[in-house]
Write an enzyme that holds these catalytic residues in place. Structure first.
Site, mmCIF file in Angstrom:
data_model
loop_
_atom_site.group_PDB
_atom_site.id
_atom_site.type_symbol
_atom_site.label_atom_id
_atom_site.label_comp_id
_atom_site.label_asym_id
_atom_site.label_seq_id
_atom_site.Cartn_x
_atom_site.Cartn_y
_atom_site.Cartn_z
ATOM 1 N N LYS A 51 0.814 -1.201 0.000
ATOM 2 C CA LYS A 51 0.000 0.000 0.000
ATOM 3 C C LYS A 51 0.858 1.266 0.000
ATOM 4 O O LYS A 51 0.429 2.331 -0.395
ATOM 5 C CB LYS A 51 -0.878 0.021 1.268
ATOM 6 C CG LYS A 51 -1.811 -1.128 1.430
ATOM 7 C CD LYS A 51 -2.526 -0.973 2.798
ATOM 8 C CE LYS A 51 -3.289 -2.223 3.136
ATOM 9 N NZ LYS A 51 -3.738 -2.182 4.550
ATOM 10 N N GLY A 52 2.066 1.137 0.524
ATOM 11 C CA GLY A 52 2.864 2.312 0.875
ATOM 12 C C GLY A 52 3.138 3.292 -0.249
ATOM 13 O O GLY A 52 3.371 4.473 -0.001
ATOM 14 N N ASP A 108 7.793 2.651 -2.399
ATOM 15 C CA ASP A 108 7.883 3.710 -1.400
ATOM 16 C C ASP A 108 9.267 3.747 -0.755
ATOM 17 O O ASP A 108 9.913 4.779 -0.693
ATOM 18 C CB ASP A 108 6.788 3.536 -0.330
ATOM 19 C CG ASP A 108 6.732 2.113 0.244
ATOM 20 O OD1 ASP A 108 7.477 1.230 -0.223
ATOM 21 O OD2 ASP A 108 5.924 1.889 1.170
ATOM 22 N N ASP A 111 14.416 -1.220 2.125
ATOM 23 C CA ASP A 111 15.167 -1.382 3.372
ATOM 24 C C ASP A 111 16.179 -2.515 3.191
ATOM 25 O O ASP A 111 17.311 -2.283 2.766
ATOM 26 C CB ASP A 111 14.179 -1.657 4.509
ATOM 27 C CG ASP A 111 14.862 -1.801 5.847
ATOM 28 O OD1 ASP A 111 16.072 -1.558 5.927
ATOM 29 O OD2 ASP A 111 14.194 -2.164 6.836
ATOM 30 N N PHE A 160 13.348 3.932 11.242
ATOM 31 C CA PHE A 160 11.970 3.743 10.816
ATOM 32 C C PHE A 160 11.271 5.084 10.595
ATOM 33 O O PHE A 160 11.333 5.974 11.440
ATOM 34 C CB PHE A 160 11.203 2.930 11.864
ATOM 35 C CG PHE A 160 9.921 2.382 11.343
ATOM 36 C CD1 PHE A 160 9.900 1.233 10.576
ATOM 37 C CD2 PHE A 160 8.724 3.041 11.588
ATOM 38 C CE1 PHE A 160 8.714 0.740 10.065
ATOM 39 C CE2 PHE A 160 7.535 2.553 11.084
ATOM 40 C CZ PHE A 160 7.530 1.400 10.322
ATOM 41 N N VAL A 161 10.633 5.224 9.437
ATOM 42 C CA VAL A 161 9.929 6.469 9.109
ATOM 43 C C VAL A 161 8.458 6.190 8.776
ATOM 44 O O VAL A 161 8.105 5.071 8.394
ATOM 45 C CB VAL A 161 10.571 7.196 7.901
ATOM 46 C CG1 VAL A 161 11.915 7.803 8.274
ATOM 47 C CG2 VAL A 161 10.720 6.266 6.688
HETATM 48 P P1 IMP Z 1 12.503 -4.581 2.610
HETATM 49 O O1 IMP Z 1 11.890 -5.817 2.014
HETATM 50 O O2 IMP Z 1 13.272 -4.862 3.880
HETATM 51 O O3 IMP Z 1 13.317 -3.767 1.632
HETATM 52 O O4 IMP Z 1 11.293 -3.694 3.128
HETATM 53 C C1 IMP Z 1 10.476 -3.047 2.250
HETATM 54 C C2 IMP Z 1 9.086 -2.829 2.806
HETATM 55 O O5 IMP Z 1 9.061 -2.760 4.253
HETATM 56 C C3 IMP Z 1 8.600 -1.491 2.308
HETATM 57 O O6 IMP Z 1 7.928 -1.620 1.072
HETATM 58 C C4 IMP Z 1 7.711 -1.035 3.439
HETATM 59 O O7 IMP Z 1 6.416 -1.571 3.269
HETATM 60 C C5 IMP Z 1 8.336 -1.630 4.673
HETATM 61 N N1 IMP Z 1 9.270 -0.677 5.322
HETATM 62 C C6 IMP Z 1 10.617 -0.740 5.361
HETATM 63 N N2 IMP Z 1 11.137 0.294 6.042
HETATM 64 C C7 IMP Z 1 10.066 1.037 6.454
HETATM 65 C C8 IMP Z 1 9.957 2.262 7.215
HETATM 66 O O8 IMP Z 1 10.925 2.887 7.665
HETATM 67 N N3 IMP Z 1 8.686 2.705 7.423
HETATM 68 C C9 IMP Z 1 7.578 2.067 6.953
HETATM 69 N N4 IMP Z 1 7.635 0.931 6.238
HETATM 70 C C10 IMP Z 1 8.880 0.420 5.991
HETATM 71 MG MG MG Z 2 5.959 -1.165 0.470
#
Ligand code: IMP
Ligand code: MG
Length: 188
Positions: A51-52, A108, A111, A160-161
């Protein structure tokens, strides 16, 4: 009127703003200009990762000057609210075929890079003509995530944001800026 003023005061009190709305608008215009130049005379399929990314995508497409269509997909990852566990699953797939299309994934935030890595590999198997990524926020830049993200809005610290589409347990997506939630510290 009174309620609105009150809400925004409460919102600002509970958050430390990292990227304000003017900086977001300015950077998104730049990203749109860059994408418009790179894809001139081509048709693009923008895949919005729910959704982000919905607010970022809404602002980005209104600045784009290339012919484009929009599709949506949803990905879930198991784990706590502030870190992903490593397991990713497809919650909603695209409505259209991307075979032979110029695809741009609209994310969005990146991470660990796990979500994006999953989507990227999944899409490559569908044989698009080209496949790129635009991510508003990047926390992966010092993590060796092995990803090549062509369009990045902001490289940000590994904290975290919330806001501008991003949530903490589904809250705060409507904030017009990117911020650190003060309650973040209590939850770690
Ligand atoms: P990754 O798979 O670790 O790269 O995480 C990606 C997903 O985790 C993003 O699409 C977000 O939905 C969520 N996410 C990662 N970091 C944040 C943050 O700081 N705030 C909110 N959602 C986050
Ligand atoms: Mg996302």
């Amino acid at each position: 009127m009174r309620d609105r003023a009150l809400n925004s005061m409460v919102a600002v009190e509970g958050f430390e703003v990292l990227i304000d709305r003017d900086s977001l608008a300015e950077r998104i215009s730049e990203l749109a200009a860059q994408i418009s130049a790179d894809y001139r005379d081509k048709q693009v399929v923008l895949v919005v990762v729910l959704k982000g990314s919905f607010i970022f995508a809404a602002d980005l497409v209104r600045k784009l000057e290339v012919d484009h269509v929009i599709d949506f997909m949803a990905i879930g990852s198991y784990g706590s609210s502030q870190s992903s566990s490593g397991a990713v699953r497809l919650l909603k797939d695209l409505s259209h075929d991307i075979d032979g299309q110029n695809v741009i994934i609209v994310e969005d935030i990146v991470d660990s890079g796990l979500t994006l890595g999953y989507i990227y590999a999944n899409f490559l198997a569908r044989k698009p003509k080209s496949l790129e990524v635009v991510a508003l926020l990047d926390k992966s830049w010092n993590k060796d995530a092995g990803l090549d993200i062509k369009y990045v809005g902001f490289k940000i610290p590994d904290r975290f944001v919330v806001g501008y589409g991003l949530d903490l347990d589904e809250r705060y997506r409507g904030l017009p800026y990117i911020a650190y939630p003060k309650e973040d510290e209590d939850n770690l």
